[in-house]
Write a protein that holds these residues in place. Structure first.
Motif, PDB file in Angstrom:
ATOM      1  N   ALA A 231      37.522 107.857 101.741  1.00 28.11           N
ATOM      2  CA  ALA A 231      36.868 108.092 103.028  1.00 28.11           C
ATOM      3  C   ALA A 231      35.355 108.070 102.878  1.00 28.11           C
ATOM      4  N   ASP A 232      34.696 107.094 103.496  1.00 30.41           N
ATOM      5  CA  ASP A 232      33.242 107.031 103.664  1.00 30.41           C
ATOM      6  C   ASP A 232      32.495 107.394 102.381  1.00 30.41           C
ATOM      7  N   VAL A 233      32.679 106.580 101.364  1.00 34.25           N
ATOM      8  CA  VAL A 233      32.049 106.847 100.070  1.00 34.25           C
ATOM      9  C   VAL A 233      30.527 106.831 100.183  1.00 34.25           C
ATOM     10  N   THR A 234      29.995 105.985 101.053  1.00 32.47           N
ATOM     11  CA  THR A 234      28.541 105.896 101.198  1.00 32.47           C
ATOM     12  C   THR A 234      27.948 107.226 101.639  1.00 32.47           C
ATOM     13  N   THR A 235      28.559 107.854 102.645  1.00 29.50           N
ATOM     14  CA  THR A 235      28.076 109.162 103.111  1.00 29.50           C
ATOM     15  C   THR A 235      28.188 110.205 102.010  1.00 29.50           C
ATOM     16  N   ARG A 236      29.262 110.178 101.263  1.00 29.13           N
ATOM     17  CA  ARG A 236      29.456 111.175 100.210  1.00 29.13           C
ATOM     18  C   ARG A 236      28.455 110.981  99.076  1.00 29.13           C
ATOM     19  N   LEU A 237      28.132 109.727  98.755  1.00 36.55           N
ATOM     20  CA  LEU A 237      27.110 109.477  97.737  1.00 36.55           C
ATOM     21  C   LEU A 237      25.753 109.978  98.199  1.00 36.55           C
ATOM     22  N   ARG A 238      25.444 109.798  99.488  1.00 41.21           N
ATOM     23  CA  ARG A 238      24.174 110.327 100.018  1.00 41.21           C
ATOM     24  C   ARG A 238      24.144 111.842  99.921  1.00 41.21           C
ATOM     25  N   ARG A 239      25.275 112.489 100.194  1.00 35.49           N
ATOM     26  CA  ARG A 239      25.325 113.952 100.070  1.00 35.49           C
ATOM     27  C   ARG A 239      25.083 114.387  98.628  1.00 35.49           C
ATOM     28  N   LEU A 240      25.664 113.675  97.686  1.00 36.38           N
ATOM     29  CA  LEU A 240      25.458 114.018  96.281  1.00 36.38           C
ATOM     30  C   LEU A 240      23.994 113.823  95.880  1.00 36.38           C
TER      31      LEU A 240
ATOM     32  N   ILE B  17      24.817 120.353 108.543  1.00 40.89           N
ATOM     33  CA  ILE B  17      25.251 121.471 107.698  1.00 40.89           C
ATOM     34  C   ILE B  17      25.877 120.913 106.430  1.00 40.89           C
ATOM     35  N   ALA B  18      25.410 121.403 105.284  1.00 39.54           N
ATOM     36  CA  ALA B  18      25.834 120.853 103.995  1.00 39.54           C
ATOM     37  C   ALA B  18      27.130 121.458 103.474  1.00 39.54           C
ATOM     38  N   ASP B  19      27.690 122.435 104.178  1.00 40.86           N
ATOM     39  CA  ASP B  19      28.931 123.074 103.737  1.00 40.86           C
ATOM     40  C   ASP B  19      30.106 122.441 104.477  1.00 40.86           C
ATOM     41  N   PRO B  20      30.888 121.571 103.829  1.00 42.13           N
ATOM     42  CA  PRO B  20      31.993 120.901 104.543  1.00 42.13           C
ATOM     43  C   PRO B  20      33.076 121.860 105.011  1.00 42.13           C
ATOM     44  N   LEU B  21      33.294 122.954 104.263  1.00 43.32           N
ATOM     45  CA  LEU B  21      34.329 123.892 104.675  1.00 43.32           C
ATOM     46  C   LEU B  21      33.958 124.578 105.987  1.00 43.32           C
TER      47      LEU B  21
ATOM     48  N   ALA C 198      37.203 112.581 111.059  1.00 45.79           N
ATOM     49  CA  ALA C 198      36.267 113.646 110.689  1.00 45.79           C
ATOM     50  C   ALA C 198      36.866 114.553 109.622  1.00 45.79           C
ATOM     51  N   VAL C 199      38.127 114.926 109.778  1.00 43.37           N
ATOM     52  CA  VAL C 199      38.758 115.850 108.839  1.00 43.37           C
ATOM     53  C   VAL C 199      38.965 115.185 107.481  1.00 43.37           C
ATOM     54  N   ARG C 200      39.319 113.903 107.461  1.00 41.02           N
ATOM     55  CA  ARG C 200      39.466 113.203 106.179  1.00 41.02           C
ATOM     56  C   ARG C 200      38.156 113.211 105.394  1.00 41.02           C
ATOM     57  N   LEU C 201      37.049 112.964 106.073  1.00 44.90           N
ATOM     58  CA  LEU C 201      35.756 113.002 105.385  1.00 44.90           C
ATOM     59  C   LEU C 201      35.442 114.408 104.891  1.00 44.90           C
ATOM     60  N   LEU C 202      35.732 115.421 105.699  1.00 47.59           N
ATOM     61  CA  LEU C 202      35.409 116.796 105.318  1.00 47.59           C
ATOM     62  C   LEU C 202      36.239 117.269 104.129  1.00 47.59           C
ATOM     63  N   VAL C 203      37.523 116.896 104.069  1.00 44.05           N
ATOM     64  CA  VAL C 203      38.325 117.323 102.910  1.00 44.05           C
ATOM     65  C   VAL C 203      37.873 116.592 101.652  1.00 44.05           C
ATOM     66  N   GLU C 204      37.412 115.342 101.798  1.00 43.91           N
ATOM     67  CA  GLU C 204      36.873 114.636 100.630  1.00 43.91           C
ATOM     68  C   GLU C 204      35.580 115.287 100.159  1.00 43.91           C
ATOM     69  N   LEU C 205      34.736 115.690 101.080  1.00 36.19           N
ATOM     70  CA  LEU C 205      33.505 116.390 100.703  1.00 36.19           C
ATOM     71  C   LEU C 205      33.819 117.721 100.027  1.00 36.19           C
ATOM     72  N   SER C 206      34.832 118.418 100.525  1.00 39.25           N
ATOM     73  CA  SER C 206      35.227 119.689  99.895  1.00 39.25           C
ATOM     74  C   SER C 206      35.742 119.468  98.476  1.00 39.25           C
ATOM     75  N   ALA C 207      36.557 118.416  98.284  1.00 35.96           N
ATOM     76  CA  ALA C 207      37.049 118.114  96.939  1.00 35.96           C
ATOM     77  C   ALA C 207      35.910 117.657  96.035  1.00 35.96           C
TER      78      ALA C 207
ATOM     79  N   GLY D 152      21.681 116.635  96.884  1.00 36.20           N
ATOM     80  CA  GLY D 152      21.867 117.950  96.278  1.00 36.20           C
ATOM     81  C   GLY D 152      23.280 118.467  96.349  1.00 36.20           C
ATOM     82  N   GLY D 153      24.162 117.727  97.001  1.00 40.18           N
ATOM     83  CA  GLY D 153      25.562 118.130  97.052  1.00 40.18           C
ATOM     84  C   GLY D 153      25.819 119.213  98.079  1.00 40.18           C
ATOM     85  N   PRO D 154      27.083 119.542  98.310  1.00 42.84           N
ATOM     86  CA  PRO D 154      27.449 120.572  99.283  1.00 42.84           C
ATOM     87  C   PRO D 154      26.937 121.944  98.867  1.00 42.84           C
ATOM     88  N   ARG D 155      26.542 122.733  99.853  1.00 39.91           N
ATOM     89  CA  ARG D 155      26.106 124.109  99.612  1.00 39.91           C
ATOM     90  C   ARG D 155      26.991 125.043 100.410  1.00 39.91           C
ATOM     91  N   HIS D 156      27.445 126.110  99.761  1.00 41.66           N
ATOM     92  CA  HIS D 156      28.392 127.033 100.374  1.00 41.66           C
ATOM     93  C   HIS D 156      27.631 128.211 100.972  1.00 41.66           C
TER      94      HIS D 156
END
Length: 294
Positions: free
Chosen positions: A249-258, A17-21, A205-214, A261-265
């Protein structure tokens, strides 16, 4: 069962799921549901017997008889007293850990605000003050509190304007979203209940999710290329223990998400995951009742 089985399922959901929130709400819902149902079970064991029983209490009563083929007198009360003592001990342990963490975090907050007063280098272009410290490398992190504080180094000025704006947008998103409080809560639970997988695995898990949200907030303000460049520039930079850093937190995963296409709400995903998480202990209980008492 939920406290042991939910973490791997939630981690799998986070990859799909691409929506971290939405996933963050699911983690919060599961933790709240497990704690509330445990306490509710203790209350039911200690509650006096009346003619107006809840239907779930009635089902549990008959299931207990079916499994044991008879029970010892007063077993409900004995279990209730033991469980109540366990709740008191756990509450005391959580409170002690929370107080210790709050004191450490408060000292860090005061030290940074003393620097803010001493250097007088704050920028108030946003809702929260920004402290600029003399350091050649690119450094950025935020501290929760009232007021929250964004700390950047003078080396951030060497980044392109879009990346500088992305760094500030990211850190301010942490403060607006109360991400420091969310992370502190799960870290306190992990420190107090390390033997429970749900509590132990929640902080990472929560640290990665809040970074993805930011990241998502920064993308909406500054665009994905600027956020990607800022992440790469800040990768590997250290930060204080209780701060949230853009590259923390896990910059590699966040770069892959970007790159994907980035997070989708998606509001339906948020509602569905939260309701599923809250109902998980009830669903497991009903399934156990069906299996044991059919």
């Amino acid at each position: 069962m939920v406290a042991w089985l939910a973490p791997p399922l939630l981690e799998r959901v986070a990859r799909r799921i691409a929506d971290p929130l939405a996933v963050l709400l699911a983690w919060a819902g599961v933790i709240a549901a497990v704690l509330l149902t445990f306490v509710s079970g203790v209350v039911l064991l200690l509650a006096p017997h009346t003619g107006m029983q809840w239907w779930m209490e009635d089902v549990a009563h008959h299931c207990w008889l079916a499994v044991r083929h008879g029970r010892l007198p007063g077993v409900d009360g004995l279990l209730g007293v033991v469980a109540a003592l366990l709740v008191v001990l756990l509450a005391a342990r959580i409170s002690a850990v929370a107080v210790r963490r709050w004191r450490v975090q408060r000292e860090s907050w005061r030290a940074h605000h003393d620097l803010l007063t001493l250097f007088r280098t704050a920028s108030h272009t946003g809702a929260d003050p920004v402290l600029t410290v003399p350091h050649d490398g690119p450094l950025a992190y935020s501290l929760g509190g009232r007021p929250g504080l964004v700390v950047i180094s003078s080396g951030i000025d060497r980044l392109p304007p879009g990346q500088r704006a992305a760094v500030l947008a990211h850190e301010r998103a942490h403060l607006r979203g109360r991400h420091h409080l969310i992370v502190a809560t799960v870290e306190v639970l992990a420190a107090a209940l390390p033997w429970v997988p749900l509590a132990r695995r929640a902080p990472n898990a929560v640290r990665l999710l809040v970074e993805l949200s930011a990241d998502a907030e920064a993308v909406r303000t500054c665009g994905a290329p600027a956020v990607r460049g800022a992440l790469i520039a800040l990768m590997g930079i250290p930060r204080p223990a209780h701060a949230l850093s853009m590259a923390g937190a896990d910059v590699t995963t966040r770069l892959r998400r970007l790159d994907a296409g980035g997070p989708r709400h998606r509001a339906p995903a948020r509602v569905l995951l939260l309701l599923t998480a809250l109902a998980a202990p009830v669903g497991v209980g009903l399934a156990a009742a069906f299996v044991l008492c059919a």
